[in-house]
Design an enzyme around this catalytic site. Structure first.
Site, PDB file in Angstrom:
ATOM      1  N   LYS A 128       1.517  -8.175  10.321  1.00  0.00           N
ATOM      2  CA  LYS A 128       0.226  -8.823  10.072  1.00  0.00           C
ATOM      3  C   LYS A 128      -0.650  -7.908   9.226  1.00  0.00           C
ATOM      4  O   LYS A 128      -1.433  -7.137   9.756  1.00  0.00           O
ATOM      5  CB  LYS A 128      -0.500  -9.063  11.398  1.00  0.00           C
ATOM      6  CG  LYS A 128       0.177 -10.043  12.324  1.00  0.00           C
ATOM      7  CD  LYS A 128      -0.616 -10.139  13.623  1.00  0.00           C
ATOM      8  CE  LYS A 128       0.026 -11.094  14.602  1.00  0.00           C
ATOM      9  NZ  LYS A 128      -0.660 -11.155  15.872  1.00  0.00           N
ATOM     10  N   ASP A 181       0.886  -1.166   0.000  1.00  0.00           N
ATOM     11  CA  ASP A 181       0.000   0.000   0.000  1.00  0.00           C
ATOM     12  C   ASP A 181       0.921   1.213   0.000  1.00  0.00           C
ATOM     13  O   ASP A 181       1.652   1.432   0.969  1.00  0.00           O
ATOM     14  CB  ASP A 181      -0.862  -0.062   1.270  1.00  0.00           C
ATOM     15  CG  ASP A 181      -1.684   1.196   1.501  1.00  0.00           C
ATOM     16  OD1 ASP A 181      -1.496   2.186   0.769  1.00  0.00           O
ATOM     17  OD2 ASP A 181      -2.502   1.172   2.436  1.00  0.00           O
ATOM     18  N   TYR A 233       5.056  -3.103  16.403  1.00  0.00           N
ATOM     19  CA  TYR A 233       5.325  -4.341  15.692  1.00  0.00           C
ATOM     20  C   TYR A 233       4.530  -4.367  14.392  1.00  0.00           C
ATOM     21  O   TYR A 233       3.347  -4.050  14.376  1.00  0.00           O
ATOM     22  CB  TYR A 233       4.957  -5.539  16.564  1.00  0.00           C
ATOM     23  CG  TYR A 233       6.018  -5.834  17.577  1.00  0.00           C
ATOM     24  CD1 TYR A 233       7.116  -6.613  17.236  1.00  0.00           C
ATOM     25  CD2 TYR A 233       5.946  -5.309  18.858  1.00  0.00           C
ATOM     26  CE1 TYR A 233       8.118  -6.871  18.154  1.00  0.00           C
ATOM     27  CE2 TYR A 233       6.938  -5.559  19.791  1.00  0.00           C
ATOM     28  CZ  TYR A 233       8.021  -6.343  19.429  1.00  0.00           C
ATOM     29  OH  TYR A 233       9.012  -6.590  20.330  1.00  0.00           O
TER      30      TYR A 233
HETATM   31  P1  13P Z   1      -4.744  -0.557   5.463  1.00  0.00           P
HETATM   32  O1  13P Z   1      -3.946  -1.500   6.335  1.00  0.00           O
HETATM   33  O2  13P Z   1      -5.450  -1.277   4.367  1.00  0.00           O
HETATM   34  O3  13P Z   1      -3.896   0.570   4.967  1.00  0.00           O
HETATM   35  O4  13P Z   1      -5.911   0.059   6.355  1.00  0.00           O
HETATM   36  C1  13P Z   1      -5.575   0.797   7.476  1.00  0.00           C
HETATM   37  C2  13P Z   1      -6.752   1.273   8.256  1.00  0.00           C
HETATM   38  O5  13P Z   1      -6.562   1.805   9.308  1.00  0.00           O
HETATM   39  C3  13P Z   1      -8.114   1.072   7.767  1.00  0.00           C
HETATM   40  O6  13P Z   1      -9.078   1.625   8.616  1.00  0.00           O
HETATM   41 MG    MG Z   2      -3.805   2.034   3.617  1.00  0.00          MG
HETATM   42 MG    MG Z   3      -4.670  -2.246   2.685  1.00  0.00          MG
END
Ligand code: 13P
Ligand code: MG
Ligand code: MG
Ligand code: 13P
Length: 378
Positions: free
Chosen positions: A233, A11, A230
């Site tokens: 996951k 991402d 950490y």
């Molecule tokens: P992502 O891990 O997909 O970036 O999402 C983070 C988040 O806080 C969604 O509410």
């Molecule tokens: Mg995101």
């Molecule tokens: Mg994501």
């Protein structure tokens, strides 16, 4: 030929929050990969799932190849530049290190790879998921490889009678890869005992016991400390070779009808049903439900056919409606009980900080007064 298929996903920014990368961002990553991968890759395919971009690559360089990982890292760096230029949310979110050092593992992106002798009719499924964790694949993989209620081939195909070897990782162990190998059918209760805990034990790979061929790899990764928190996951990818000695495509997909509850959704801190979504879907309601997409491919001498979007079928519309209903049901209880993750699994520090403050306000009653009255018997 000995073929390697690598998936590396990250991402690096998305529109309007954690919803979907911009077209310009996706195109930039795609063009970078095509241009700079000419000498390294046989073929490639790019998809988005929620706010994640996944690179599917075929080559002959084996798993954990420095150059392939660097190519993916650089493609995501090029994407991050565009994400910053466009003011996207979370630009460079999953690139946790300033400079690339050998392998993307532990640096933010998720990856899974397998090397195998290409069959004359090689078929595989490419899974990507957003707003959930690697353990989300535990139950569907267990059911597809262990349970004849989903995998008719366990009864009907002699090729599968010998069973499979599951390699399972204890992702909470931070010093390295802590693994256990267990065989089906004899160890299925042991496998279930571990896989019930999606937060801690994650299927890393599955091999056929008939010929030791690899069928499944998942982006299972143990937690690593980055700064004060950490990481590891997150939004998992998986590859599943199908047919022949392995379950068929339809058998591997069958358990996704269940839309089992997994961790993730809003701020990675809640429980929601895993909704099978079409390729390149966005995220919307309460940053959820957690979604999984799947593209089926055939591959010959490393070249992919066009993808078949396996969840783009009227049957899955009904499944999606069921998942929406399950999502609404658990959202009805907001933060209460199983709707939100326990303290140990929360991705945000807010509740922990609040608990530390409140902790100081607690008192231990000196005598055994009950409801404000002294208990005479005490
Ligand atoms: P992502 O891990 O997909 O970036 O999402 C983070 C988040 O806080 C969604 O509410
Ligand atoms: Mg995101
Ligand atoms: Mg994501
Ligand atoms: P075979 O044609 O290899 O027996 O595969 C069966 C199958 O794909 C069922 O879905």
């Amino acid at each position: 030929m000995k073929l390697t298929i690598s998936v590396i996903k990250a991402d690096v920014g998305s529109i309007g929050g954690h919803l979907r990368p911009s077209v310009k961002l996706k195109t930039t990553v795609e063009n970078y990969l095509r241009e700079h991968g000419k000498k390294l890759l046989i073929d490639s395919f790019i998809s988005t799932t929620g706010d994640d971009i996944a690179l599917l690559m075929s080559h002959e360089r084996g798993v954990n190849d420095n150059k392939i990982h660097e190519l993916a890292w650089d493609a995501f760096m090029a994407g991050t530049k565009v994400a910053k230029e466009q003011g996207l949310y979370g630009a460079g979110q999953d690139l946790l290190k300033d400079a690339f050092s050998g392998n993307v593992r532990g640096m933010g992106p998720a990856s899974c790879e397998m090397e195998f002798e290409e069959r004359p009719n090689e078929a595989f499924l490419f899974f990507t998921a957003d707003k959930t964790e690697p353990g989300a694949y535990n139950l569907p993989l267990y059911l597809a490889f262990v349970d004849p209620m989903h995998c008719a081939g366990l009864l009907l195909s002699p090729k599968m009678a010998k069973g499979f070897t599951f390699t399972i990782m204890d992702v909470d162990y931070t010093e390295g890869d802590r693994l256990i190998e267990l065989n089906t059918p004899e160890n299925i209760y042991d496998i279930a005992c571990l896989l019930r805990d999606n937060q801690r034990f994650v299927v890393e790979s599955i091999r056929s016991r008939a010929n030791d061929n690899i069928s499944v790899v998942v982006s299972a990764e143990h937690l690593r400390k980055v700064g004060d928190t950490y990481k590891g996951k997150d939004d998992p990818v998986a590859l599943v070779r199908t047919q022949g000695n392995f379950p068929s495509a339809g058998e591997v997909l069958s358990p996704y009808r269940i839309t089992h509850y997994v961790a993730g959704t809003m701020r990675g801190s809640h429980i929601g049903p895993l909704m099978p979504a079409k390729q390149n879907s966005t995220i919307s309601f309460f940053d959820g439900p957690p979604i999984v997409s799947c593209a089926a491919f055939s591959v010959h001498e490393g070249r992919f056919t066009e993808p078949v979007d396996t969840f783009d079928h009227p049957f899955w519309d009904w499944v999606r409606n069921n998942a929406a209903q399950k999502m609404a049901e658990i959202r009805n209880q907001g933060f209460s009980g199983p709707a939100m993750l326990p303290y140990s699994e929360l991705e945000y520090g807010g509740v922990g900080e609040k608990m530390n403050q409140l902790d100081k306000q607690f008192i231990v009653r000196k005598d055994s007064a009950v409801n404000g009255k002294k208990n005479k018997a005490a």
